[in-house]
Structures are given as structure tokens and as C-alpha cells.
Design an enzyme around this catalytic site. Sequence first.
Site, mmCIF file in Angstrom:
data_model
loop_
_atom_site.group_PDB
_atom_site.id
_atom_site.type_symbol
_atom_site.label_atom_id
_atom_site.label_comp_id
_atom_site.label_asym_id
_atom_site.label_seq_id
_atom_site.Cartn_x
_atom_site.Cartn_y
_atom_site.Cartn_z
ATOM 1 N N ASP A 207 -6.444 -15.345 2.675
ATOM 2 C CA ASP A 207 -6.476 -14.604 4.228
ATOM 3 C C ASP A 207 -5.211 -15.139 4.760
ATOM 4 O O ASP A 207 -4.528 -16.146 4.320
ATOM 5 C CB ASP A 207 -7.630 -15.506 5.038
ATOM 6 N N GLU A 244 -4.112 -10.981 2.003
ATOM 7 C CA GLU A 244 -4.186 -10.136 3.277
ATOM 8 C C GLU A 244 -2.811 -10.018 3.862
ATOM 9 O O GLU A 244 -2.129 -10.983 4.422
ATOM 10 C CB GLU A 244 -5.264 -10.728 4.264
#
Length: 493
Positions: A207, A244
Site C-alpha cells: 500500500d 500501489e
Amino acid sequence: MFKLALTLTLCLAGSLSLAQHNPHWWGNRNTIVHLFEWKWSDIAQECESFLGPRGFAGVQVSPVNENIIAAGRPWWERYQPISYKLTTRSGNEEEFGDMVRRCNDVGVRIYVDVLLNHMSGDFDGVVVGTAGTEAEPREKSFPGVPYTAQDFHPTCEITDWNDRFQVQQCELVGLKDLDQSSDWVRSKLIEFLDHLIELGVAGFRVDAAKHMASEDLEYIYSSLSNLNIDHGFPHNSRPFIFQEVIDHGHETVSRDEYKDLGAVTEFRFSEEIGNAFRGNNALKWLQSWGTGWGFLPSGQALTFVDNHDNQRDAGAVLNYKSPKQYKMATAFHLAYPYGISRVMSSFAFDDHDTPPPQDAQERIVSPEFDEDGACVNGWICEHRWRQIYAMVGFKNAVRDTEVTGWWDNGDNQISFCRGNKGFLAINNNLYDLSQDLNTCLPEGTYCDVISGSLIDGSCTGKSVTVNEYGFGYIHIGSDDFDGVLALHVDARV
């Protein structure tokens, strides 16, 4: 001697990063599903009863480590960690380990959404997390790790997204920004990831990767253990990494800084496929889909129609609320040989903060199914829509073939073959597609796996008869329930 050592170091780093692009799929499987906010026990059951038998390759699971408890229990509380204890609303460490084992046993790999960039944002006073750990986020005090203020970058806001320092050292939406150049922080992150590897996971979705310096991530990734051979991974296998990195083409921090470390989430794919199937760009242009559109090389791109973040935003991105276009876009996504494919499995939402389905005690409830196997009680479960799981099977059947026989009507009707193993046709016009088209398939009768299934030697939906030259009559009405038709060799009558 120094030159030799340097050369060996560079070669080792290069081989490790290349290995981190390998998702470790079984056989011909090649689609990941994100079971967003599911409980570990439910994922284990889904692997055994549905995902394994249907040929899914892996599951991306929600963050596994302890998080804050926010009022109303919005989904995003999972992205506000306070320790690395494996207890969340999805279950505890024992349940997580059981899930990983059971999924690996049926050929479904587990990829964990991990939070290396930050800890929880500001909450006044002492908070208690999902494992009972106390923390003081405003003071950057997380004794469950432990982290103190010296383990974080100084507090600052991101006000200029063209300023690399702000993007990578200030706080993303107020989340306390860890200093990944710190030896202590690195050691705790590596310890956390290695524990998950020991439990049998195949890799990680990282993330907010663009908010961390690529050289810090390279150090962390290269320090990780090899995958656990007790879970069926070959010796010396490296964890699959997908990161990401939101890059619309004009970002100060570029996806290119991360693509050699592991795969990168190709957000342009999501935006452009949404534009096309919303009618803002003619489907005929999809013939050059992939790097011809400025996307990353196929093996470095994690591709998706929507994800848990952008499905909640306004704009071109498609989601389950536009089902006909969504199913067409997903069919194209899974039929066209580009990228490492991930499909979304959502819960219903009315606003950005809607929590997953929960009971009066705010415990996540298990999905329930109707007689057709579709989810009810607030779960959408796109992966259980026939039009989507059938395309997972299509993608498996045509693996390692190329696009041939492209046809279009100069607008929004297209078809193409995958070698001599599969054929896809799409009609996104407001008039019928009725055409004799080259399917490239061997002579015979084939079930359209979108409208039905092959059961006991007969089709429950449409069928197409292919002649000795590979041609068949294709009809997709403008008012058909689905605007797509798919044939493949494993659905031959």
C-alpha cells in the site's frame, strides 16, 4: 576484487527483483481476486468450495495486522495500523494461518495487503486496537511494535504533489509517516513480512508504495526470506511484490522507479478501460491495448477494472453499479493478454465510508448465497457472477496464446481470437451485432460461457457452430442482458 563484488551484488539485486514479479501460480491459473474485507474462515471455505474448483490463482486479502477501531467501523480503519499483531475483524493469527494452509492446498495463493508506509493517523488520547493493544497516535507512540516519535518523519502535510520531499516524507491524509531509512523501522517491517512468509503467503500488495523511497523498499524486499517450501513453493522462491503507485503520467514520483522491484498497479489501465466501455472511446482502438497505450510492460503491470479505492470515486472508473458495462470490461480484461490480472469482489456501498456487512455488535458477517451461488446480505461478490468466473476459466484455457483475427466494425463492436483456443466478441453499440466471424476455433459446437455453461454435454445458454474454416455466426443483440460472447476449447460440446 571490489569490481567483482560490486558486479555480484548488482547481479543478485537484479535477480531478486526479477523473481519478485513471479506470482507463483499453479498450472495454467492466472487470475487474482481481491476478497475485500472477508473473514479468514470465509476465505478458506471459498478457496475450497469455489475459487479452487473454478481455477482462480490467488486471493488478495485485506490488511492482517492490528488497527484502530473507528466509529461505525468504516473499511478504511484497516489502513490505520497500531501494531503488527495478526488480529483484525477478519480473524486472529490462528485463523489466518489455517486459511493460508487450506488455500495453498487447493492451489490458491494468498497475497497480503501490507502497510509499510505509516501507522494510524491522529486520534486523541489513548486508543485501543483490534488486538487490545494501546497506542497514542497523536504522540507517535505505538508500544505494541514498539515505535516512538524518533521512528517517524517530522510531521508535515502534503500540499504540493509535485514536491518529492512532501510526497515521500510528509503524512498521507494525516497518517503517521514511518522513516523507512531507519534501521529499527526496517527491522520491524522485515520481521512482520517474514512472519507472514513463514505462515505461507505468496507475496504482498504494498500500500502507498509511491510514498516511500524506492531505495528503502529495495532494501526491505531484498532482505526478506524466501517463500516457505512447506507450502509448496520451490526452493529459493521470492515473494511476489505488487506496489500501489498511482501515476497518471505527470507525477513527480514515477511508477518507473518501482517497476524493477516488483509489479506496479497500472491505474491508467483502470481509467482507460472505464472510458472505453462507458462509450467515451471507441472499442476499435483496443486492438493496440497494453504498452501501445503507454502502459507498463505486461509482466510489470498489475491490472484491474476497479479496486477498493477508485470504485468509490466519481469519474470514468467502472464498478458493480454499471453491471453490463462492467462485465464487458472485465471480459475484455481477462481475454486480452496483457498484465497480471486481478478482479474485484466488493460489498455494497452507498458512500465512501460504508463498512462491510456487519451485525449489531459490529462484527463482520459471513457472505450468504442464493440458489445460483450469488452472494446476498450486502456482499456483491463479482467473482461469483457467471460472466466473470467463466472468463477466469477462459483465461486459463487460452493461456500462452496471442491475439489473432481481430475484427471491428469501425466503432464499438469487436472480436478477436486467442490462438486457436478462444474467441471473444463484444457489442457496445446501440444496435445488434449479427455477423459471420472467424473464431479461429476447430470445427464444432461451442457453448457461450457468458450466457450459460456446458453441463452434461449441452449448453444452458447460447451456442455457436463453427465450420471447417473456423467461422461461426455471432449474434449479440443491443438489448441482450450481456454485451459479450465468449467461446473456448474447454467449452466444446
